[in-house]
Design an enzyme around this catalytic site. Structure first.
Site, PDB file in Angstrom:
ATOM      1  CE  LYS A  31      -4.066  -2.095   0.485  1.00  0.00           C
ATOM      2  NZ  LYS A  31      -5.101  -2.010  -0.561  1.00  0.00           N
ATOM      3  CD  GLU A  60     -10.561   3.061   0.456  1.00  0.00           C
ATOM      4  OE1 GLU A  60     -10.620   4.293   0.308  1.00  0.00           O
ATOM      5  OE2 GLU A  60      -9.731   2.346  -0.148  1.00  0.00           O
ATOM      6  CB  SER A 108       0.312  -8.053  -0.940  1.00  0.00           C
ATOM      7  OG  SER A 108      -0.511  -8.900  -0.156  1.00  0.00           O
TER       8      SER A 108
END
Lengths: 383, 262
Positions: free
Chosen positions: A81, A103, A368
């Site tokens: 992210k 969000e 990830s």
């Protein structure tokens, strides 16, 4: 809009009219920044010297088969992210915005947004479903430590979908001062394209690294798919290669029941959160509540480029249950000394299946995120 | 002549009052009664929501209304039945549907069913003019008038698209944000003038209308009407006198005659 914002029939810009100028401004800023060497220089400096890129490619030593892990878990913030929030944060500053909203599901994107908010000096507000807050208390504190305000969302199923609804409502009133830092390669144009471009280095690095380590391209590239940003970032530079692309969706408690989040496997085309894409919905178009052991995959839509990759046959999408993900989480920890996020464990689980079926295949897995956020949950589930 | 055109002609320059209700809120029977109550109070046109699980353009009041309807098991077909029954009782009152794209695309023949039920127009809250063309075409083929939203920040190019595609009226958003969360809007006469210059259908203000003064302020811009939503829905929820409330707002529309020169 300067771009068409479609992937085949999917994508588009399905938002209230009042938000269209904000998306047009964002698209313009994104395209202008792409042509601005100063923007790239600052972003690349942050990616290298703040976030820790490039991330390593690790060949599993003990798990059987030929599994290579692209280690986004080692990135600052603990997940992929961080890549794209740095890009969007710089764009927000370029547009003169002073406030970020985002969000979050598992809390990874909220944490990443809090990081960039602290780093670049934005007021930061994170919308998070109250059910997710219960599941991820530590991440809430983490965001607050970095100066973000976390607003619990009580509507709907109180998860990621509802947090996106609330962020969109905020943005409808605040777009003049506020950038909506959407956390995945989904939503209205230009987000799916922009987020993919800000995540593309995952695949670009991995491709060069595996060519160097293995001397050839992998046979399969595997990544988990919730909204689809880590997977599209990993896939993007392999799309023109003779390499299988496999997205792993959360099959939750099983694809035959209702408790899963396997949008591409069990949904059908519809329109949600700004894009025409696959959506888990009932026959009347009401959106289903989804389920996954990993809050970050618990989402009833998916990035529109994945819908296109599925329909065009370029990528395959498979499911992995909660139980399989947990087993993979445990196997990776025991055999390789790596605690991965439960989201990433879905990709690992499928890689383990592939390695068993075809031991000679080289499988590149998008790892990830790291699993620190999931340790308490895993402890309860594995007890 | 369409029911909207006939209504604007009948009003002869005074402002139209539109009342919004969520169909099936809180149940079908009460919903039918509320539709009659707003007409009894003097509403010139009715806007009805077909509930969607994820209404991103709506504030808490309308969200809750949609949730009540869905919780009571209301389905899209029930909403068309409510409209058809209303149409039988009120042959001349224009009825516009407000809903979201996924509800429309999920039902093959949505526009045709809407027309057969007697609806006059359709506004899809998350289909901006940028994406509206195929929807507007389908509506026109089914004799449903497309309604699009225009806001103060809507650029000229989009206003032109809105003018060329839409019929019935233009839904003007009086301020940034979602439905119903703040009382009162900034009613922008510039937007009304720009819409008129672009040849758009009659501008009608929605969002933030809950008192006679809001009605006056909105109509003072030269708008041809107002739509009140959240205030009516909230009053209905609490069991208040919806007809009397509508009457007070409708009375405020009669105070000022809008001429073509405005």
């Amino acid at each position: 809009m300067r771009m068409n914002g479609r992937f085949g029939r999917f994508g588009g810009c399905y938002v209230p009219e009042i938000l269209v100028p904000a998306l047009e401004q964002l698209e313009a800023a994104f395209l202008d920044a792409q042509d601005d060497p100063a923007f790239s220089a600052e972003l690349n400096d942050l990616l290298a010297n703040y976030a820790g890129r490039p991330t390593p490619l690790t060949r599993c030593r003990n798990l059987s088969g030929n599994i290579y892990l692209k280690r986004e878990d080692l990135l600052h913030g603990g997940a992929h992210k961080t890549n794209q929030v740095l890009g969007q944060g710089l764009l927000a500053r370029r547009m003169g915005k002073t406030r970020l909203i985002a969000e979050t599901g598992a809390g990874s994107h909220g944490t990443a947004t809090a990081i960039v908010g602290a780093l670049l000096g934005f007021e930061t507000v994170i919308y998070m479903g109250s059910k997710d807050i219960e599941r991820q208390k530590l991440n809430v504190f983490r965001m607050e430590l970095m100066g973000a305000r976390v607003i619990p969302v009580e509507s709907g199923g109180r998860t990621l979908k509802d947090a996106i609804n609330e962020a969109l409502r905020d943005w409808s009133a605040s777009f003049e001062t506020t950038h909506y830092l959407l956390g995945t390669a989904a939503g209205p144009h230009p987000f799916p394209t922009m987020v993919r471009e800000f995540q593309r280095m995952i695949g670009r690095e991995a491709r060069a690294q595996i060519l160097e380590q293995l001397g050839r391209l992998p046979d399969a590239v595997v990544a988990c798919v919730g909204g689809g940003s880590n997977s599209i970032g990993l896939f993007a530079d392999f799309i023109d290669d003779p390499v299988r692309l496999i997205g792993v969706e959360p099959a939750g408690k099983g694809l035959d029941g209702a408790e899963h989040g396997a949008t591409l496997l069990r949904g059908r085309p519809g329109i949600l959160h700004g894009a025409e894409t696959y959506v888990l919905q009932d026959e009347e178009g009401q959106i289903d509540e989804t389920w996954s052991v990993s809050a970050g995959l618990d989402y009833p839509a998916v990035g529109p480029q994945h819908a296109y990759l599925k329909e065009s046959g370029r990528a395959d999408y498979v499911g992995c249950t909660d139980a399989e993900a947990l087993a993979a989480f445990k196997a990776l920890a025991e055999n390789e000394g790596i605690l991965c996020a439960l989201e990433s464990a879905h990709a690992v689980a499928h890689a383990l299946k592939l390695a068993k079926a075809e031991p000679d295949s080289a499988v590149l897995v998008g790892l990830s995120g790291r699993g620190d956020k999931d340790v308490a949950q895993a402890q309860a589930l594995l007890a | 002549m369409s029911r909207y055109a006939a209504m604007f002609e009948r009003l002869n320059g005074t402002g139209a009052f539109g009342a919004f209700l969520m169909l099936g809120d809180p149940d079908l029977q009460t919903s039918a009664r509320l539709l009659d109550a707003v007409v009894e109070g003097g509403a010139d046109m009715i806007e009805v929501g077909i509930p969607f699980s994820d209404p991103v353009a709506d504030g808490p009041v309308i969200q809750a209304a949609a949730q009540r309807a869905l919780s009571s098991g209301v389905r899209v077909g029930d909403c068309f039945d409510l409209i058809a029954a209303f149409r039988a009782r009120h042959p001349d009152v224009p009825v516009g549907i407000l809903t979201y794209a996924n509800i429309v695309v999920a039902r093959v023949g949505f526009m045709r069913d809407a027309a057969e039920a007697g609806a006059d127009s359709l506004l899809i809250a998350d289909v901006p003019s940028l994406e509206a063309e195929p929807y507007a075409l389908e509506m026109k083929q089914a004799a449903i008038e497309p309604v699009l939203i225009a806001a103060a920040n809507t650029p000229e190019s989009a206003l032109k698209r809105i003018a060329s595609m839409s019929e019935a009226y233009t839904y003007c958003v009086s301020r940034a944000g979602i439905t119903g969360t703040h009382a009162g809007g900034q009613f922008d006469s510039g937007l009304v003038q720009r819409l008129n210059a672009a040849g758009a259908p009659p501008p009608v203000f929605g969002f933030g209308i809950s008192t006679p003064n809001h009605v006056r302020a909105a109509l003072a811009t030269g708008a041809r009407g107002v739509i009140c939503g959240s205030a009516i829905v909230d009053l209905a929820r609490s069991g208040g006198d919806v007809a009397a409330f509508v009457r007070a707002l409708k009375d405020a529309t009669r105070e000022r005659v809008v001429t073509a020169m405005d």
